[in-house]
Motif scaffolding. Structure first.
Motif, mmCIF file in Angstrom:
data_model
loop_
_atom_site.group_PDB
_atom_site.id
_atom_site.type_symbol
_atom_site.label_atom_id
_atom_site.label_comp_id
_atom_site.label_asym_id
_atom_site.label_seq_id
_atom_site.Cartn_x
_atom_site.Cartn_y
_atom_site.Cartn_z
ATOM 1 N N ALA A 325 12.616 72.891 47.247
ATOM 2 C CA ALA A 325 11.326 72.473 46.689
ATOM 3 C C ALA A 325 10.202 72.799 47.674
ATOM 4 C CB ALA A 325 11.336 70.996 46.378
ATOM 5 N N PRO A 326 9.127 73.478 47.220
ATOM 6 C CA PRO A 326 8.002 73.778 48.116
ATOM 7 C C PRO A 326 7.134 72.551 48.335
ATOM 8 C CG PRO A 326 7.505 74.555 45.924
ATOM 9 C CD PRO A 326 8.910 74.012 45.869
ATOM 10 N N ASP A 327 6.228 72.676 49.286
ATOM 11 C CA ASP A 327 5.256 71.601 49.494
ATOM 12 C C ASP A 327 4.282 71.552 48.313
ATOM 13 O OD1 ASP A 327 6.393 70.987 51.896
ATOM 14 O OD2 ASP A 327 4.983 72.179 53.085
ATOM 15 N N THR A 357 13.366 61.568 43.078
ATOM 16 C CA THR A 357 13.904 62.913 43.240
ATOM 17 C C THR A 357 12.766 63.919 43.318
ATOM 18 O OG1 THR A 357 15.864 62.288 41.958
ATOM 19 C CG2 THR A 357 15.461 64.643 42.283
ATOM 20 N N VAL A 358 12.833 64.797 44.331
ATOM 21 C CA VAL A 358 11.851 65.877 44.491
ATOM 22 C C VAL A 358 12.560 67.186 44.223
ATOM 23 C CG1 VAL A 358 10.250 67.021 46.051
ATOM 24 C CG2 VAL A 358 10.580 64.539 46.208
ATOM 25 N N ARG A 359 12.016 67.980 43.293
ATOM 26 C CA ARG A 359 12.648 69.246 42.919
ATOM 27 C C ARG A 359 11.590 70.271 42.560
ATOM 28 N NH1 ARG A 359 12.419 69.311 37.281
ATOM 29 N NH2 ARG A 359 11.975 67.252 36.366
ATOM 30 N N GLU A 360 12.016 71.539 42.509
ATOM 31 C CA GLU A 360 11.133 72.626 42.092
ATOM 32 C C GLU A 360 11.193 72.752 40.581
ATOM 33 O OE1 GLU A 360 10.256 77.366 43.038
ATOM 34 O OE2 GLU A 360 12.133 76.425 43.670
ATOM 35 N N ALA A 361 10.042 72.998 39.954
ATOM 36 C CA ALA A 361 9.995 73.094 38.492
ATOM 37 C C ALA A 361 9.049 74.210 38.086
ATOM 38 C CB ALA A 361 9.557 71.771 37.880
ATOM 39 N N ALA A 362 9.581 75.406 37.944
ATOM 40 C CA ALA A 362 8.816 76.564 37.414
ATOM 41 C C ALA A 362 7.495 76.762 38.140
ATOM 42 C CB ALA A 362 8.578 76.390 35.913
ATOM 43 N N GLY A 363 7.551 76.919 39.432
ATOM 44 C CA GLY A 363 6.348 77.168 40.205
ATOM 45 C C GLY A 363 5.572 75.930 40.570
ATOM 46 N N VAL A 365 5.929 71.487 41.672
ATOM 47 C CA VAL A 365 6.785 70.503 42.338
ATOM 48 C C VAL A 365 6.895 69.295 41.420
ATOM 49 C CG1 VAL A 365 7.151 69.117 44.394
ATOM 50 C CG2 VAL A 365 5.992 71.310 44.575
ATOM 51 N N ALA A 366 8.112 68.896 41.110
ATOM 52 C CA ALA A 366 8.345 67.745 40.245
ATOM 53 C C ALA A 366 8.915 66.610 41.073
ATOM 54 C CB ALA A 366 9.305 68.104 39.114
ATOM 55 N N VAL A 367 8.382 65.416 40.842
ATOM 56 C CA VAL A 367 8.877 64.197 41.478
ATOM 57 C C VAL A 367 9.270 63.244 40.359
ATOM 58 C CG1 VAL A 367 8.399 62.315 43.074
ATOM 59 C CG2 VAL A 367 7.347 64.555 43.443
ATOM 60 N N MET A 424 6.254 63.346 37.826
ATOM 61 C CA MET A 424 4.937 63.795 38.307
ATOM 62 C C MET A 424 5.043 65.263 38.692
ATOM 63 S SD MET A 424 2.582 62.372 41.488
ATOM 64 C CE MET A 424 3.971 62.405 42.632
ATOM 65 N N LEU A 425 4.253 66.112 38.031
ATOM 66 C CA LEU A 425 4.195 67.544 38.338
ATOM 67 C C LEU A 425 2.944 67.839 39.130
ATOM 68 C CD1 LEU A 425 5.311 69.105 34.930
ATOM 69 C CD2 LEU A 425 6.636 69.022 37.046
ATOM 70 N N LEU A 426 3.116 68.512 40.277
ATOM 71 C CA LEU A 426 1.997 68.853 41.154
ATOM 72 C C LEU A 426 1.999 70.348 41.435
ATOM 73 C CD1 LEU A 426 2.262 65.945 43.760
ATOM 74 C CD2 LEU A 426 0.543 66.194 41.959
ATOM 75 N N PRO A 427 0.816 70.966 41.641
ATOM 76 C CA PRO A 427 0.782 72.385 42.001
ATOM 77 C C PRO A 427 1.509 72.615 43.316
ATOM 78 C CG PRO A 427 -1.401 71.588 41.406
ATOM 79 C CD PRO A 427 -0.528 70.381 41.547
ATOM 80 N N ALA A 428 2.235 73.722 43.381
ATOM 81 C CA ALA A 428 2.959 74.075 44.602
ATOM 82 C C ALA A 428 2.078 74.936 45.493
ATOM 83 C CB ALA A 428 4.248 74.798 44.269
ATOM 84 N N THR A 429 2.320 74.853 46.785
ATOM 85 C CA THR A 429 1.617 75.722 47.731
ATOM 86 C C THR A 429 2.146 77.143 47.581
ATOM 87 O OG1 THR A 429 3.224 75.253 49.468
ATOM 88 C CG2 THR A 429 1.287 73.829 49.345
ATOM 89 N N SER A 430 1.395 78.090 48.132
ATOM 90 C CA SER A 430 1.777 79.506 48.020
ATOM 91 C C SER A 430 2.710 79.945 49.127
ATOM 92 C CB SER A 430 0.520 80.380 48.059
ATOM 93 O OG SER A 430 -0.198 80.153 49.267
#
Length: 446
Positions: A325-327, A357-363, A365-367, A424-430
């Motif tokens: 999972a990205p920041d 749970t923190v995971r990656e979700a299609a570009g 970050v999902a918590v 909670m879906l948040l934008p991921a860093t590049s």
């Protein structure tokens, strides 16, 4: 402003009329005088033709030949020696008479008279001269009528200008008066004000800008009021816990109160930190403070506190962070508050272990925050509204959480009703995923 516009338009009209009318009036006067001199010459020529035979034969001049229809005209006939033979004219005109006897046709203005001299000829010889005069007032009377007509037209033009100027002044001033009224109402706190369009591009642009400002201020004030109400609700739970702890310590007179006081001081420090974070989010704006958030480190900071709170109810906390999972690109304070709302909600209304749970979700970050309770009965639209708090206490906290997430360009949804799972879906860093994607997911327990 209306008075100035009207005065300026009328002044410009009067000035333009004067600049045009004065030279025209002088030209009319000169033209009328010239026209009258030409008429005098024609009259003198006619008389000279009629009396030329009598003058040449030295016969008496027939009175009918010098009897003119115009009452204002005077005629005199002279022989070649300059002696008057018939008629008479006022004033002395020796020089003009001499020039006429020399064969010249002359006209001039003398005193208040217009004078014309014309030679009397027979064959090629000059045998006498005719003088014809008329008062200058004759010309002035004719010109006065023309000038009166010109003055009437000028007055009409100025009057029309006045009417047009008043209409234009009203058209220009009315939108400005509306803007002034709208600005005053906006200053008094009426953010529903909207300006009317007046059809003038520049003024309408100012009105549109004022409308936009009113909309933004209204939205900002509404958000601030809702935020303040929701934030105060979020502070009630820890305050209530601290109060219960202190009351319990007072009732147990045999126990050492220092432990309860120390715990209350810790809660007070936490409340102070929460208040500072909420005020910072409300005043500074979340977007300005957005940046990379290490969710693993953040959960490591707040996890023990949540675990201790759940332990008081005989429950556990599990934290799982996907290494891939990205920041998140968000405000750390906002993310901390949202997670606090979700965990408090699971603590109050859920059962069993609370899992984060923190995971990656299609570009992105999902918590996920879940528990082992029976689930949520309310539909999502009601669950995230402030009114839902009237039934089961969910609404205000979840409404605040969703508002904070949306301010971070993210989303907060109920992904599963039973067992309840909030995501909670948040934008991921590049920067991409975390290092060492092959490492198994890390897990903390409480």
């Amino acid at each position: 402003m209306r008075t100035r516009i009207v005065a300026l338009a009328v002044l410009a009209s009067v000035l333009a009329t004067c600049l045009f009318a004065v030279p025209l009036a002088v030209g009319v006067l000169q033209y009328a005088a010239q026209h009258e001199r030409g008429h005098l010459v024609r009259v003198a020529s006619d008389v000279a033709i009629d009396v030329s035979g009598d003058v040449y034969d030295d016969d008496p001049v027939d009175p009918d030949d010098i009897d003119l229809e115009e009452d204002d005209y005077s005629v005199a006939v002279y022989d070649d020696d300059g002696d008057r033979l018939a008629g008479g004219v006022p004033g002395e005109h020796r020089r003009m008479l001499s020039q006429a006897l020399d064969g010249e046709v002359r006209t001039r203005s003398q005193d208040d008279l217009l004078v014309a001299a014309f030679p009397i000829t027979h064959s090629d010889d000059v045998v006498g001269a005719v003088l014809v005069t008329t008062p200058r007032s004759t010309v002035l009377d004719q010109v006065a009528l023309i000038w009166a007509g010109m003055a009437g037209l000028a007055a009409t033009a100025v009057a029309i200008t006045l009417l047009v100027a008043r209409g234009q002044a009203w058209r220009l001033a009315r939108p400005l008066e509306d803007l002034e009224e709208s600005a005053r109402r906006l200053g008094d706190g009426d953010f529903s004000v909207r300006t009317r369009r007046g059809g003038i591009e520049e003024i309408d642009a100012v009105g549109a800008a004022l409308d936009t400002t009113a909309i933004r201020l209204d939205d900002l004030l509404a958000r601030e009021r809702a935020f303040s109400a929701d934030a105060s609700h979020q502070l009630r739970t820890p305050l209530a816990g601290m109060r219960l702890r202190l009351e319990a310590a007072l009732e147990r007179t045999d126990a050492d109160p220092r432990q309860a006081i120390a715990a209350s001081l810790v809660d007070a420090d936490r409340l102070e930190a929460i208040i500072d974070e909420l005020l910072g989010l409300a005043r500074a704006g979340q977007a300005a403070s957005a940046g990379p958030v290490d969710l693993d480190a953040l959960l490591g900071e707040v996890g023990p506190e949540w675990a201790a709170r759940l332990a008081l109810h005989g429950r556990d906390l599990a934290v799982r962070v996907d290494p891939g999972a990205p920041d998140a690109r968000a405000s750390g304070a906002a993310v901390r508050q949202v997670l606090g709302v979700l965990v408090d909600n699971a603590t109050t209304h859920g059962r069993g272990t609370v899992t984060v749970t923190v995971r990656e979700a299609a570009g992105a970050v999902a918590v996920d925050v879940s528990d082992e309770g029976p689930g949520v009965q309310d539909p999502e639209g009601v669950l995230f509204s402030r009114q839902a708090d009237r039934r089961d206490g969910h609404g205000i906290g979840l409404a605040l959480a969703r508002r904070l997430v949306e301010a971070e360009q993210g989303r907060l949804t109920l992904t599963s009703a039973s067992p309840p799972v909030f995501t909670m879906l948040l934008p991921a860093t590049s920067t991409g995923a975390r290092e060492d994607d092959a490492v198994p997911a890390r897990q903390r327990g409480g």
